[in-house]
Design an enzyme around this catalytic site. Structure first.
Site, mmCIF file in Angstrom:
data_model
loop_
_atom_site.group_PDB
_atom_site.id
_atom_site.type_symbol
_atom_site.label_atom_id
_atom_site.label_comp_id
_atom_site.label_asym_id
_atom_site.label_seq_id
_atom_site.Cartn_x
_atom_site.Cartn_y
_atom_site.Cartn_z
ATOM 1 N N ALA A 56 0.932 -1.241 0.030
ATOM 2 C CA ALA A 56 0.061 0.147 0.031
ATOM 3 C C ALA A 56 0.885 1.101 0.111
ATOM 4 C CB ALA A 56 -0.962 -0.146 1.123
ATOM 5 N N ILE A 82 4.506 -1.396 3.106
ATOM 6 C CA ILE A 82 4.394 0.021 2.755
ATOM 7 C C ILE A 82 5.183 0.413 1.715
ATOM 8 C CG2 ILE A 82 4.597 2.482 3.706
ATOM 9 C CD1 ILE A 82 2.774 0.504 5.264
ATOM 10 N N LYS A 83 4.614 1.073 0.572
ATOM 11 C CA LYS A 83 5.507 1.509 -0.746
ATOM 12 C C LYS A 83 6.171 2.761 -0.569
ATOM 13 C CE LYS A 83 4.221 0.272 -4.702
ATOM 14 N NZ LYS A 83 3.295 0.218 -5.968
ATOM 15 N N ILE A 84 6.980 3.113 -0.573
ATOM 16 C CA ILE A 84 7.930 4.416 -0.430
ATOM 17 C C ILE A 84 8.582 4.733 -1.631
ATOM 18 C CG2 ILE A 84 9.247 5.382 0.851
ATOM 19 C CD1 ILE A 84 7.285 4.908 2.730
#
Length: 217
Positions: A56, A82-84
Protein backbone atom coordinates in the site's frame (compact mmCIF):
# COMPACT_ATOMS: atom_id res chain seq x y z
CA UNK A 1 9.58 -16.59 -8.60
CA UNK A 2 6.37 -15.51 -6.87
CA UNK A 3 3.50 -13.85 -8.70
CA UNK A 4 1.67 -10.81 -7.36
CA UNK A 5 -1.31 -9.08 -8.95
CA UNK A 6 -0.95 -5.35 -9.61
CA UNK A 7 -4.49 -4.08 -9.02
CA UNK A 8 -6.95 -2.71 -6.49
CA UNK A 9 -10.00 -4.41 -8.00
CA UNK A 10 -11.36 -7.02 -5.64
CA UNK A 11 -13.09 -9.07 -8.34
CA UNK A 12 -9.80 -9.45 -10.23
CA UNK A 13 -7.99 -10.52 -7.08
CA UNK A 14 -10.63 -13.11 -6.19
CA UNK A 15 -10.49 -14.59 -9.69
CA UNK A 16 -6.70 -14.96 -9.83
CA UNK A 17 -6.45 -16.08 -6.19
CA UNK A 18 -8.79 -18.97 -7.08
CA UNK A 19 -6.14 -20.27 -9.48
CA UNK A 20 -3.88 -21.03 -6.51
CA UNK A 21 -0.89 -19.12 -7.93
CA UNK A 22 -1.17 -15.75 -6.20
CA UNK A 23 1.32 -14.85 -3.45
CA UNK A 24 0.55 -11.14 -2.95
CA UNK A 25 -0.85 -7.91 -4.35
CA UNK A 26 0.58 -4.48 -5.10
CA UNK A 27 -1.51 -1.32 -5.27
CA UNK A 28 -0.88 2.37 -5.79
CA UNK A 29 -3.00 5.54 -5.54
CA UNK A 30 -3.86 5.42 -9.25
CA UNK A 31 -5.13 1.84 -9.03
CA UNK A 32 -7.20 2.60 -5.92
CA UNK A 33 -8.67 5.66 -7.63
CA UNK A 34 -9.61 3.54 -10.66
CA UNK A 35 -11.36 1.09 -8.35
CA UNK A 36 -13.35 3.95 -6.77
CA UNK A 37 -12.77 2.66 -3.26
CA UNK A 38 -11.36 3.90 0.05
CA UNK A 39 -7.70 2.91 0.35
CA UNK A 40 -7.90 1.45 3.84
CA UNK A 41 -11.02 -0.56 3.10
CA UNK A 42 -9.45 -1.96 -0.05
CA UNK A 43 -6.21 -2.92 1.70
CA UNK A 44 -8.02 -4.77 4.49
CA UNK A 45 -10.21 -6.66 2.03
CA UNK A 46 -7.27 -7.61 -0.17
CA UNK A 47 -5.29 -8.87 2.82
CA UNK A 48 -8.17 -11.11 3.86
CA UNK A 49 -8.34 -12.65 0.39
CA UNK A 50 -4.65 -13.09 -0.36
CA UNK A 51 -3.20 -13.79 3.09
CA UNK A 52 0.11 -12.56 1.73
CA UNK A 53 2.01 -9.29 1.26
CA UNK A 54 -0.14 -6.33 0.19
CA UNK A 55 1.81 -3.24 -0.85
CA UNK A 56 0.00 0.00 0.00
CA UNK A 57 1.60 3.24 -1.16
CA UNK A 58 1.91 6.44 0.87
CA UNK A 59 0.73 9.76 -0.56
CA UNK A 60 3.05 12.07 1.41
CA UNK A 61 6.38 13.11 -0.09
CA UNK A 62 8.12 14.30 3.09
CA UNK A 63 9.80 11.93 5.51
CA UNK A 64 7.60 12.65 8.52
CA UNK A 65 4.44 12.33 6.45
CA UNK A 66 5.56 9.03 4.92
CA UNK A 67 6.46 7.60 8.31
CA UNK A 68 3.11 8.63 9.80
CA UNK A 69 1.16 7.20 6.85
CA UNK A 70 3.26 4.04 6.90
CA UNK A 71 2.57 3.41 10.57
CA UNK A 72 -1.14 4.04 10.01
CA UNK A 73 -1.35 1.64 7.07
CA UNK A 74 0.70 -1.03 8.86
CA UNK A 75 -1.92 -1.15 11.62
CA UNK A 76 -4.53 -2.36 9.12
CA UNK A 77 -3.07 -5.85 8.76
CA UNK A 78 0.04 -7.85 9.44
CA UNK A 79 0.26 -8.46 5.70
CA UNK A 80 0.65 -4.79 4.76
CA UNK A 81 3.88 -3.66 3.12
CA UNK A 82 4.46 0.10 2.85
CA UNK A 83 5.33 1.40 -0.62
CA UNK A 84 7.74 4.31 -0.41
CA UNK A 85 9.07 6.29 -3.41
CA UNK A 86 12.78 6.26 -4.23
CA UNK A 87 13.76 9.72 -2.98
CA UNK A 88 16.10 10.97 -0.23
CA UNK A 89 13.04 11.55 1.95
CA UNK A 90 11.79 8.09 1.05
CA UNK A 91 15.08 6.48 2.04
CA UNK A 92 14.96 8.20 5.43
CA UNK A 93 11.37 7.03 5.93
CA UNK A 94 12.33 3.51 4.85
CA UNK A 95 15.07 3.34 7.48
CA UNK A 96 12.76 4.54 10.24
CA UNK A 97 9.93 2.19 9.34
CA UNK A 98 12.30 -0.76 8.85
CA UNK A 99 13.84 -0.11 12.28
CA UNK A 100 10.30 -0.39 13.69
CA UNK A 101 9.81 -3.76 12.02
CA UNK A 102 7.48 -2.43 9.31
CA UNK A 103 8.25 -3.94 5.88
CA UNK A 104 8.89 -1.46 3.07
CA UNK A 105 8.73 -1.78 -0.71
CA UNK A 106 10.79 0.99 -2.31
CA UNK A 107 9.10 1.80 -5.61
CA UNK A 108 9.95 3.79 -8.74
CA UNK A 109 13.42 2.25 -8.94
CA UNK A 110 15.14 2.85 -12.27
CA UNK A 111 18.80 2.07 -11.58
CA UNK A 112 20.94 -0.47 -9.75
CA UNK A 113 22.38 2.36 -7.62
CA UNK A 114 18.88 3.25 -6.41
CA UNK A 115 18.18 -0.41 -5.61
CA UNK A 116 21.40 -0.65 -3.60
CA UNK A 117 20.53 2.49 -1.63
CA UNK A 118 17.07 1.14 -0.87
CA UNK A 119 18.49 -2.17 0.32
CA UNK A 120 20.99 -0.40 2.59
CA UNK A 121 18.13 1.71 4.00
CA UNK A 122 16.42 -1.49 5.11
CA UNK A 123 13.87 -2.07 2.34
CA UNK A 124 12.30 -5.53 2.36
CA UNK A 125 11.55 -5.15 -1.35
CA UNK A 126 12.72 -3.00 -4.29
CA UNK A 127 10.59 -2.50 -7.40
CA UNK A 128 12.45 -1.79 -10.66
CA UNK A 129 10.01 -0.66 -13.37
CA UNK A 130 10.72 -2.81 -16.44
CA UNK A 131 8.17 -1.35 -18.84
CA UNK A 132 8.93 2.27 -18.14
CA UNK A 133 12.66 1.66 -18.58
CA UNK A 134 12.01 -0.06 -21.91
CA UNK A 135 9.85 2.90 -22.95
CA UNK A 136 12.86 5.23 -22.88
CA UNK A 137 15.15 2.85 -24.73
CA UNK A 138 16.62 1.10 -21.68
CA UNK A 139 16.78 -2.57 -20.74
CA UNK A 140 14.36 -3.28 -17.90
CA UNK A 141 15.17 -6.98 -17.65
CA UNK A 142 18.88 -6.16 -17.77
CA UNK A 143 18.39 -3.91 -14.76
CA UNK A 144 16.75 -6.75 -12.83
CA UNK A 145 19.71 -8.98 -13.69
CA UNK A 146 22.17 -6.31 -12.53
CA UNK A 147 20.35 -5.77 -9.22
CA UNK A 148 20.13 -9.52 -8.62
CA UNK A 149 23.88 -9.88 -9.19
CA UNK A 150 24.71 -7.06 -6.76
CA UNK A 151 22.39 -8.41 -4.08
CA UNK A 152 23.89 -11.90 -4.42
CA UNK A 153 27.49 -10.69 -4.30
CA UNK A 154 26.88 -8.66 -1.17
CA UNK A 155 24.46 -11.09 0.47
CA UNK A 156 21.60 -8.58 0.65
CA UNK A 157 18.26 -10.17 1.48
CA UNK A 158 16.13 -7.42 -0.08
CA UNK A 159 13.73 -9.03 -2.55
CA UNK A 160 13.37 -7.83 -6.15
CA UNK A 161 9.85 -7.17 -7.46
CA UNK A 162 9.75 -6.84 -11.25
CA UNK A 163 7.16 -4.08 -11.75
CA UNK A 164 5.66 -2.24 -14.72
CA UNK A 165 5.23 -5.58 -16.46
CA UNK A 166 3.73 -5.10 -19.92
CA UNK A 167 3.49 -8.60 -21.43
CA UNK A 168 4.05 -12.31 -20.65
CA UNK A 169 7.62 -12.25 -21.96
CA UNK A 170 8.51 -9.70 -19.29
CA UNK A 171 7.46 -12.25 -16.67
CA UNK A 172 9.54 -15.06 -18.16
CA UNK A 173 12.61 -12.88 -18.67
CA UNK A 174 12.34 -11.41 -15.16
CA UNK A 175 12.27 -14.93 -13.73
CA UNK A 176 15.39 -15.84 -15.70
CA UNK A 177 17.11 -12.61 -14.62
CA UNK A 178 16.70 -13.40 -10.92
CA UNK A 179 13.62 -11.45 -9.84
CA UNK A 180 12.08 -12.87 -6.66
CA UNK A 181 8.62 -11.61 -7.58
CA UNK A 182 6.79 -10.25 -10.61
CA UNK A 183 3.80 -8.02 -9.98
CA UNK A 184 1.54 -8.47 -12.96
CA UNK A 185 -1.50 -6.56 -14.24
CA UNK A 186 -4.73 -8.55 -14.52
CA UNK A 187 -4.64 -8.48 -18.34
CA UNK A 188 -1.13 -9.92 -18.47
CA UNK A 189 -1.94 -12.55 -15.84
CA UNK A 190 -4.78 -13.75 -18.06
CA UNK A 191 -2.42 -13.82 -21.03
CA UNK A 192 0.06 -15.98 -19.12
CA UNK A 193 -2.39 -18.84 -18.88
CA UNK A 194 -3.40 -18.78 -22.54
CA UNK A 195 -1.76 -20.45 -25.54
CA UNK A 196 -3.41 -21.22 -28.89
CA UNK A 197 -1.96 -24.72 -28.99
CA UNK A 198 -3.54 -25.48 -25.62
CA UNK A 199 -6.93 -24.41 -27.00
CA UNK A 200 -6.40 -26.50 -30.13
CA UNK A 201 -5.36 -29.50 -28.05
CA UNK A 202 -8.45 -29.29 -25.86
CA UNK A 203 -10.71 -28.97 -28.90
CA UNK A 204 -9.12 -32.07 -30.46
CA UNK A 205 -9.44 -34.08 -27.25
CA UNK A 206 -13.14 -33.20 -27.08
CA UNK A 207 -13.66 -34.12 -30.74
CA UNK A 208 -11.90 -37.47 -30.24
CA UNK A 209 -13.96 -38.18 -27.13
CA UNK A 210 -17.19 -37.33 -28.93
CA UNK A 211 -16.24 -39.56 -31.87
CA UNK A 212 -15.29 -42.46 -29.61
CA UNK A 213 -18.56 -42.11 -27.68
CA UNK A 214 -20.62 -42.15 -30.89
CA UNK A 215 -18.86 -45.31 -32.12
CA UNK A 216 -19.86 -47.16 -28.95
CA UNK A 217 -23.54 -46.52 -29.55
Amino acid sequence: MELYLDTAKIEEIREIAAWGVLSGVTTNPSLVAQAGRDLKEVVVEIAEIVRGPVSAEVIATDTEGMVAEGRDLARLSGYVVIKIPMTPEGLAATRRLADEGIPVNVTLVFSAAQALLAARAGARYVSPFLGRIDDVGGDGVGLVREIAEIFEIHDLDTRIIAASVRHPRHVVEAAKAGADIATVPYKVMKQLVKHPLTDIGIARFLEDWKRATELKR
